[in-house]
Design an enzyme around this catalytic site. Structure first.
Site, PDB file in Angstrom:
ATOM      1  N   ARG A   1       6.396  -3.156 -11.439  1.00 44.61           N
ATOM      2  CA  ARG A   1       6.882  -2.193 -12.422  1.00 44.61           C
ATOM      3  C   ARG A   1       6.019  -2.290 -13.672  1.00 44.61           C
ATOM      4  O   ARG A   1       5.560  -3.377 -14.038  1.00 44.61           O
ATOM      5  CB  ARG A   1       8.350  -2.472 -12.795  1.00 44.61           C
ATOM      6  CG  ARG A   1       9.364  -1.957 -11.784  1.00 44.61           C
ATOM      7  CD  ARG A   1       9.459  -0.444 -11.841  1.00 44.61           C
ATOM      8  NE  ARG A   1      10.533   0.079 -11.021  1.00 44.61           N
ATOM      9  CZ  ARG A   1      10.395   0.478  -9.766  1.00 44.61           C
ATOM     10  NH1 ARG A   1       9.230   0.377  -9.169  1.00 44.61           N
ATOM     11  NH2 ARG A   1      11.411   0.970  -9.106  1.00 44.61           N
TER      12      ARG A   1
ATOM     13  N   GLU B   1       4.542   5.914 -17.371  1.00 47.49           N
ATOM     14  CA  GLU B   1       4.032   6.821 -16.342  1.00 47.49           C
ATOM     15  C   GLU B   1       4.891   8.078 -16.231  1.00 47.49           C
ATOM     16  O   GLU B   1       6.113   8.021 -16.450  1.00 47.49           O
ATOM     17  CB  GLU B   1       3.978   6.100 -14.987  1.00 47.49           C
ATOM     18  CG  GLU B   1       5.318   5.548 -14.522  1.00 47.49           C
ATOM     19  CD  GLU B   1       5.166   4.650 -13.294  1.00 47.49           C
ATOM     20  OE1 GLU B   1       5.895   4.924 -12.318  1.00 47.49           O
ATOM     21  OE2 GLU B   1       4.364   3.700 -13.314  1.00 47.49           O
TER      22      GLU B   1
ATOM     23  N   HIS C   1       1.426   5.301  -8.979  1.00 49.08           N
ATOM     24  CA  HIS C   1       2.674   4.699  -8.504  1.00 49.08           C
ATOM     25  C   HIS C   1       2.914   5.136  -7.054  1.00 49.08           C
ATOM     26  O   HIS C   1       3.932   5.739  -6.722  1.00 49.08           O
ATOM     27  CB  HIS C   1       3.851   5.097  -9.387  1.00 49.08           C
ATOM     28  CG  HIS C   1       5.044   4.203  -9.201  1.00 49.08           C
ATOM     29  ND1 HIS C   1       5.982   3.989 -10.188  1.00 49.08           N
ATOM     30  CD2 HIS C   1       5.459   3.457  -8.149  1.00 49.08           C
ATOM     31  CE1 HIS C   1       6.921   3.166  -9.738  1.00 49.08           C
ATOM     32  NE2 HIS C   1       6.616   2.836  -8.503  1.00 49.08           N
TER      33      HIS C   1
END
Length: 313
Positions: A232, A261, A279
């Protein structure tokens, strides 16, 4: 039989939508032009929230759904879901562990190889014609290096297995030593970083791991070290990472996740020593189909009064 009302926070993969709409009355929050008005209209009917690990479900969203019974997360990370509010309300929460483990571990090693062997740089080197004018600078071998893994959970163990196959030594840190692990244990990321050539963050997000990888960790990793993050963005003190890259206190970084993000700090894009991904560590068709099925299995089990396949609470 009346279909339960489900609030879908963000769009799921295209193959999931017909399956959800077959079994549930699906309310699509991401399409709402006025979120507050939309929730005031549909919230009273909502019995389930279908979300993902990034969008989660905060207290405000939970409170907008007085009949809410379950929150199903499309993803293994649930740090964006307010678990305290869910517990207070007696709301069940599920996630999708295991089914994405191997693909996330693959991405970790794809990032490691891309950085160590200059894969991205080399691809551009050929396409630009630079190869006709000279040789690409040499990369680095994985064989004989030490890989440090922050978080020896499902994904961390899968990364460690791959490292062993590449001829690497593995060390790790976690909340406690795993008596079944054969790898060297270190009690904190700083001491782990000191012995690591490559440091991979594979730990859970949330308040307990916020800024776990900080300036002291980067200092310990050193000017030849590579930092990789497939966990994360909140796990990393991102300004400290940027400073370490600017001052060449670490050698390189390969990142799949970020603080803000998708609106990441543009300074990260200015480093030739940084590789970025959107991601997407679990971004395979196989993993996403298995994740979707597990979300639906959890919801079906709940509404049928059966035990949940993968409960968080």
């Amino acid at each position: 039989m009346t279909k339960p009302d489900v609030l879908m926070v963000g769009r799921y993969p295209e193959w999931e939508m017909p399956l959800f709409e077959r079994d549930y009355v699906v309310h699509k929050l991401w399409l709402a032009t006025d979120r507050a008005r939309f929730l005031s209209e549909v919230g009273p009917a909502i019995r389930a929230i279908a979300t993902n690990g990034v969008l989660g479900a905060g207290a405000e969203l939970i409170d907008a759904c007085p009949k809410l019974e379950i929150i199903a997360c499309f993803g293994v990370g649930f740090d964006a879901i307010d678990l305290d509010r869910a517990r207070t309300r007696g709301i069940r929460v599920t996630n999708t562990p295991d089914v994405l483990t191997e693909d996330v571990a693959d991405m970790a090693f794809a990032l490691i190889l891309a950085s160590m062997r200059r894969i991205v740089e080399g691809e551009g080197f050929v396409r630009s014609g630079a190869w006709t004018k000279g040789a690409l600078p040499l990369g680095k071998s994985l064989n004989g290096k030490t890989l440090g893994v922050i978080g020896l959970g499902r994904i961390g163990r899968a990364i460690a297995r791959r490292a062993t196959a590449f001829g690497m030594s593995v060390a790790y840190c976690d909340l406690a030593e795993d008596p079944e692990a054969s790898h060297a244990y270190f009690p904190d990321p700083v001491s782990l970083a000191r012995v690591s050539d490559i440091l991979v963050a594979a730990t859970a997000g949330g308040a307990g791991t916020k800024n776990l990888v900080n300036a002291a960790v980067f200092e310990a990793l050193g000017p030849e070290g590579l930092f990789v993050n497939v966990s994360r963005g909140t796990v990393v003190d991102e300004p400290a990472l940027i400073a370490a890259l600017e001052e060449k206190r670490i050698g390189a970084a390969a990142l799949d996740v970020f603080w803000n993000e998708p609106n990441i700090d543009p300074r990260l894009l200015g480093f030739k020593t940084v590789i970025v991904q959107p991601h997407h560590a679990s971004g395979t068709v196989e993993a996403r189909k298995a994740m979707g099925k597990l979300v639906r299995d959890n919801l079906a089990a709940h509404f049928a009064g059966r035990p949940l396949p993968t409960p968080v609470i």
